[in-house]
Design a protein around this motif. Structure first.
Motif: not given
Length: 353
Positions: A245-260
């Motif tokens: 919900l922060i940006q979208a699946p696959g987009m940078p903010d979401t990816v970094l939040s998920e990974q880190l």
């Protein structure tokens, strides 16, 4: 109108290359704070104020909660997001509006078609008009409305709450916006000296990279932390629990939040902030406004200061940067360039290897 002052102290942070030639050069500011609050890295003028744009949304959400909006879980996340207008995201905004007892017509953000390709196509096919629900900041605005509704509900016992009108909630002098400004000052550790109007119509504060780094250190350390400030923990935990919900699946903010497992929020015009659970943080401001350039800089800065291992950075970089393409080879896009640390950052990244 006087001309804006240009900083002469921006650092050379990142190059984009094409066929071994530097094609673009991006200058700016990068600051890394340790969990103890000391400055691990500072390139450029870390005290120079700039409009933090959507990177302020977590702090605006904290002000919204303090004002009485009973946001929880996904409702908090969408209030912090710069979403792409997926149907899931627009439903999340509607859920907040329902809590406020209003519909989308009460939103003061502009109307838009979704940036999400699927939702955009479906709306056009259905001959649906643009809607404020699809605007990237609609969740923030919906949260503002719920805060006003909560205050107006108290007006019987507190006459001052009658000032929390919904029709002008974006006015910088509105009680909600004054409350938010106080929270921004509290979390950044510096007064809000300059404010403007963001693209969505809401007030936006100018703060320094150091101030933002302080705020994101606090947010990162508050993730799932029962001993942290309650509202900071609510916001930070929601952002990592609902990164889609922060940006979208696959987009940078979401990816970094998920990974880190971190609080990650970009803002227009080259702003990126990351708060790690350790309490370390990084803030990047790219002077020319190219937000795409902020992601490699943030990762390299965390690597250079020992807050992320080199192997993890190398794994993350292709997930948050677009490759430089030169046609097709063997029926696949051919990469002919990429991102390289700039002259001021490269020696530090080399030292960490």
């Amino acid at each position: 109108m006087t001309s804006p002052q240009l900083s002469l102290t921006d650092a050379e942070l990142v190059f984009q290359t094409r066929n071994d030639l530097i094609e673009t050069t991006h200058h700016g500011i990068v600051v890394v704070l340790s969990p103890e609050g000391t400055t691990d890295l500072a390139l450029g003028d870390m005290s120079q104020p700039f409009f933090a744009r959507s990177a302020l949304k977590p702090l605006q959400a904290i002000g919204t909660l303090k004002s009485g909006a009973p946001l929880r879980g996904a409702q908090v996340a969408i209030a912090c997001g710069s979403h792409q207008g997926t149907f899931e995201q627009m439903r999340a905004v509607q859920d907040v509006l329902q809590g406020a007892g209003v519909d989308a017509t009460a939103l003061l953000c502009p109307t838009a078609y979704p940036a999400d390709a699927h939702a955009h196509e479906q709306m056009v096919r259905a001959d649906l008009a643009k809607t404020p629900l699809a605007h990237p900041c609609s969740g923030k605005h919906a949260g503002f409305l719920w805060a006003c509704a909560a205050q107006l509900d108290r007006s019987v016992v507190d006459p001052d709450s009658r000032q929390w009108t919904m029709k002008d909630y974006c006015d910088p002098e509105h009680p909600l916006q004054r409350m938010i400004a106080e929270e921004i000052a509290s979390f950044t550790g510096e007064p809000v000296g300059t404010s403007g109007i963001d693209g969505c119509g809401a007030p936006v504060a100018a703060v320094s990279a150091l101030g933002l780094a302080r705020a994101y250190s606090t947010l990162g350390a508050a993730i799932r932390n029962m001993d942290a400030d309650a509202r900071a923990s609510t916001v930070a935990t929601a952002m990592v629990d609902y990164p889609e919900l922060i940006q979208a699946p696959g987009m940078p903010d979401t990816v970094l939040s998920e990974q880190l497992d971190a609080v990650v929020k970009s803002g227009a015009a080259g702003v990126l902030c990351v708060g790690l659970r350790s309490g370390a943080s990084v803030v990047v401001k790219i002077s020319d406004g190219a937000t795409r350039a902020a992601y490699p800089v943030a990762l390299w800065a965390l690597e250079a200061t020992g807050h992320l291992p080199s192997e993890q950075v190398q794994q993350l970089l292709p997930q948050v940067t677009r490759p430089v393409i030169g046609g097709v080879q063997d029926n696949a896009p051919r990469e002919v360039g990429g991102w390289v640390p700039g002259a001021d950052l490269e020696p530090l990244v080399g030292e960490s290897a």
